[in-house]
Design a protein around this motif. Sequence first.
Motif, PDB file in Angstrom:
ATOM      1  N   ALA A  26      53.403 131.436  63.447  1.00  0.00           N
ATOM      2  CA  ALA A  26      53.647 131.468  64.888  1.00  0.00           C
ATOM      3  C   ALA A  26      54.790 132.432  65.206  1.00  0.00           C
ATOM      4  CB  ALA A  26      53.985 130.065  65.394  1.00  0.00           C
ATOM      5  N   ALA A  27      54.577 133.267  66.207  1.00  0.00           N
ATOM      6  CA  ALA A  27      55.554 134.302  66.561  1.00  0.00           C
ATOM      7  C   ALA A  27      56.916 133.726  66.945  1.00  0.00           C
ATOM      8  CB  ALA A  27      55.011 135.155  67.705  1.00  0.00           C
ATOM      9  N   GLU A  28      56.947 132.514  67.491  1.00  0.00           N
ATOM     10  CA  GLU A  28      58.223 131.939  67.935  1.00  0.00           C
ATOM     11  C   GLU A  28      59.035 131.321  66.799  1.00  0.00           C
ATOM     12  OE1 GLU A  28      55.006 128.831  68.648  1.00  0.00           O
ATOM     13  OE2 GLU A  28      55.206 130.967  68.989  1.00  0.00           O
ATOM     14  N   TRP A  29      58.452 131.201  65.629  1.00  0.00           N
ATOM     15  CA  TRP A  29      59.184 130.625  64.498  1.00  0.00           C
ATOM     16  C   TRP A  29      60.047 131.681  63.820  1.00  0.00           C
ATOM     17  CZ3 TRP A  29      55.338 127.421  61.061  1.00  0.00           C
ATOM     18  CH2 TRP A  29      54.837 126.353  61.795  1.00  0.00           C
ATOM     19  N   PRO A  30      61.305 131.370  63.531  1.00  0.00           N
ATOM     20  CA  PRO A  30      62.068 132.285  62.693  1.00  0.00           C
ATOM     21  C   PRO A  30      61.548 132.214  61.256  1.00  0.00           C
ATOM     22  CG  PRO A  30      63.400 130.362  63.276  1.00  0.00           C
ATOM     23  CD  PRO A  30      62.096 130.234  64.001  1.00  0.00           C
ATOM     24  N   ILE A  31      61.568 133.348  60.594  1.00  0.00           N
ATOM     25  CA  ILE A  31      61.221 133.419  59.179  1.00  0.00           C
ATOM     26  C   ILE A  31      62.515 133.750  58.456  1.00  0.00           C
ATOM     27  CG2 ILE A  31      59.857 134.577  57.406  1.00  0.00           C
ATOM     28  CD1 ILE A  31      57.836 135.275  59.655  1.00  0.00           C
ATOM     29  N   LEU A  32      63.067 132.764  57.791  1.00  0.00           N
ATOM     30  CA  LEU A  32      64.335 132.930  57.087  1.00  0.00           C
ATOM     31  C   LEU A  32      64.033 133.386  55.665  1.00  0.00           C
ATOM     32  CD1 LEU A  32      66.064 129.663  58.370  1.00  0.00           C
ATOM     33  CD2 LEU A  32      65.946 131.922  59.459  1.00  0.00           C
ATOM     34  N   VAL A  33      64.462 134.584  55.332  1.00  0.00           N
ATOM     35  CA  VAL A  33      64.175 135.193  54.041  1.00  0.00           C
ATOM     36  C   VAL A  33      65.471 135.292  53.254  1.00  0.00           C
ATOM     37  CG1 VAL A  33      63.240 137.227  52.865  1.00  0.00           C
ATOM     38  CG2 VAL A  33      62.294 136.532  55.090  1.00  0.00           C
ATOM     39  N   ASP A  34      65.516 134.631  52.112  1.00  0.00           N
ATOM     40  CA  ASP A  34      66.708 134.712  51.267  1.00  0.00           C
ATOM     41  C   ASP A  34      66.957 136.175  50.887  1.00  0.00           C
ATOM     42  OD1 ASP A  34      68.725 133.081  49.585  1.00  0.00           O
ATOM     43  OD2 ASP A  34      67.868 134.520  48.165  1.00  0.00           O
ATOM     44  N   ALA A  35      68.218 136.558  50.837  1.00  0.00           N
ATOM     45  CA  ALA A  35      68.588 137.938  50.539  1.00  0.00           C
ATOM     46  C   ALA A  35      68.007 138.409  49.206  1.00  0.00           C
ATOM     47  CB  ALA A  35      70.104 138.086  50.558  1.00  0.00           C
ATOM     48  N   ALA A  36      67.892 137.528  48.225  1.00  0.00           N
ATOM     49  CA  ALA A  36      67.332 137.908  46.923  1.00  0.00           C
ATOM     50  C   ALA A  36      65.851 138.248  47.041  1.00  0.00           C
ATOM     51  CB  ALA A  36      67.538 136.782  45.910  1.00  0.00           C
ATOM     52  N   VAL A  37      65.134 137.568  47.911  1.00  0.00           N
ATOM     53  CA  VAL A  37      63.722 137.886  48.144  1.00  0.00           C
ATOM     54  C   VAL A  37      63.618 139.244  48.836  1.00  0.00           C
ATOM     55  CG1 VAL A  37      61.618 137.218  49.383  1.00  0.00           C
ATOM     56  CG2 VAL A  37      62.999 135.471  48.249  1.00  0.00           C
ATOM     57  N   ALA A  38      64.417 139.448  49.869  1.00  0.00           N
ATOM     58  CA  ALA A  38      64.380 140.705  50.625  1.00  0.00           C
ATOM     59  C   ALA A  38      64.696 141.902  49.732  1.00  0.00           C
ATOM     60  CB  ALA A  38      65.359 140.642  51.791  1.00  0.00           C
ATOM     61  N   ALA A  39      65.574 141.726  48.756  1.00  0.00           N
ATOM     62  CA  ALA A  39      65.983 142.818  47.875  1.00  0.00           C
ATOM     63  C   ALA A  39      65.017 143.049  46.715  1.00  0.00           C
ATOM     64  CB  ALA A  39      67.379 142.531  47.322  1.00  0.00           C
ATOM     65  N   SER A  40      64.070 142.170  46.527  1.00  0.00           N
ATOM     66  CA  SER A  40      63.159 142.254  45.395  1.00  0.00           C
ATOM     67  C   SER A  40      62.188 143.419  45.525  1.00  0.00           C
ATOM     68  CB  SER A  40      62.367 140.949  45.270  1.00  0.00           C
ATOM     69  OG  SER A  40      61.436 141.055  44.221  1.00  0.00           O
ATOM     70  N   ALA A  41      61.981 144.118  44.429  1.00  0.00           N
ATOM     71  CA  ALA A  41      61.006 145.225  44.422  1.00  0.00           C
ATOM     72  C   ALA A  41      59.587 144.693  44.601  1.00  0.00           C
ATOM     73  CB  ALA A  41      61.116 146.005  43.121  1.00  0.00           C
ATOM     74  N   GLY A  42      59.367 143.459  44.195  1.00  0.00           N
ATOM     75  CA  GLY A  42      58.048 142.861  44.350  1.00  0.00           C
ATOM     76  C   GLY A  42      58.078 141.373  44.115  1.00  0.00           C
ATOM     77  N   VAL A  43      57.381 140.637  44.982  1.00  0.00           N
ATOM     78  CA  VAL A  43      57.278 139.182  44.835  1.00  0.00           C
ATOM     79  C   VAL A  43      55.832 138.748  45.069  1.00  0.00           C
ATOM     80  CG1 VAL A  43      59.662 138.622  45.467  1.00  0.00           C
ATOM     81  CG2 VAL A  43      57.914 138.763  47.246  1.00  0.00           C
ATOM     82  N   VAL A  44      55.534 137.575  44.543  1.00  0.00           N
ATOM     83  CA  VAL A  44      54.238 136.933  44.729  1.00  0.00           C
ATOM     84  C   VAL A  44      54.446 135.786  45.707  1.00  0.00           C
ATOM     85  CG1 VAL A  44      52.347 135.718  43.590  1.00  0.00           C
ATOM     86  CG2 VAL A  44      53.640 137.458  42.337  1.00  0.00           C
ATOM     87  N   VAL A  45      53.598 135.713  46.727  1.00  0.00           N
ATOM     88  CA  VAL A  45      53.629 134.607  47.690  1.00  0.00           C
ATOM     89  C   VAL A  45      52.194 134.144  47.928  1.00  0.00           C
ATOM     90  CG1 VAL A  45      55.758 135.345  48.877  1.00  0.00           C
ATOM     91  CG2 VAL A  45      53.535 136.145  49.710  1.00  0.00           C
ATOM     92  N   GLY A  46      52.064 133.038  48.619  1.00  0.00           N
ATOM     93  CA  GLY A  46      50.746 132.527  48.951  1.00  0.00           C
ATOM     94  C   GLY A  46      49.983 133.496  49.843  1.00  0.00           C
ATOM     95  N   ALA A  47      48.660 133.284  49.897  1.00  0.00           N
ATOM     96  CA  ALA A  47      47.788 134.124  50.722  1.00  0.00           C
ATOM     97  C   ALA A  47      47.183 133.324  51.873  1.00  0.00           C
ATOM     98  CB  ALA A  47      46.682 134.726  49.862  1.00  0.00           C
ATOM     99  N   GLY A  48      47.704 132.109  52.078  1.00  0.00           N
ATOM    100  CA  GLY A  48      47.170 131.251  53.129  1.00  0.00           C
ATOM    101  C   GLY A  48      46.082 130.326  52.632  1.00  0.00           C
TER     102      GLY A  48
END
Length: 182
Positions: A130-152
Amino acid sequence: MWSFAGSLQPEPAASRPDLLAAPVAHAVAALPEAGSVGVAAIDAGLADTAAFCDAYGVAAADSANCVIVKGKRGGDVRFAACVVLATMRADVNGVVRRRLDVRSASFAPMEEAVALTGMEYGGITPLGLAAEWPILVDAAVAASAGVVVGAGIRGAKLFLPGAVLAALPGAEIVEGLGRPIG
């Protein structure tokens, strides 16, 4: 491109909407950097992070979890998505509670998280929320060259640079969001 994918061979996510929940497919299609997002099918029974990492040879430090947090202040209910490395736990009662400006915060109940996101439990991802929800991203995730997350969905995973998550609409990079497990 997705050297952190273990034994999986991701394909461009934009070309495989069948491996994405509908809101995730829409979000991927809208990304300016959609070409940097890969997807791979997995055994849905192995979607939980520890089982996934073990089965497919992906390091936990290259995996990120997205949890939906629900906070309350009086009659007001607020939601946020929190993205932390799999080696960390989101600081729900400290960092997240303060960021949402609520008296109490906890993980959203499974049924509510699934209904609100349009995604399967165990596959919820920050893309397509939802567009109104903040997405809080840990700094270590943001700095990562690559991460795996769910696809829904439980039967697939996304592979992408942390910078893509940090650039999502509503995303905020949060220092100290993740706390080491144990």
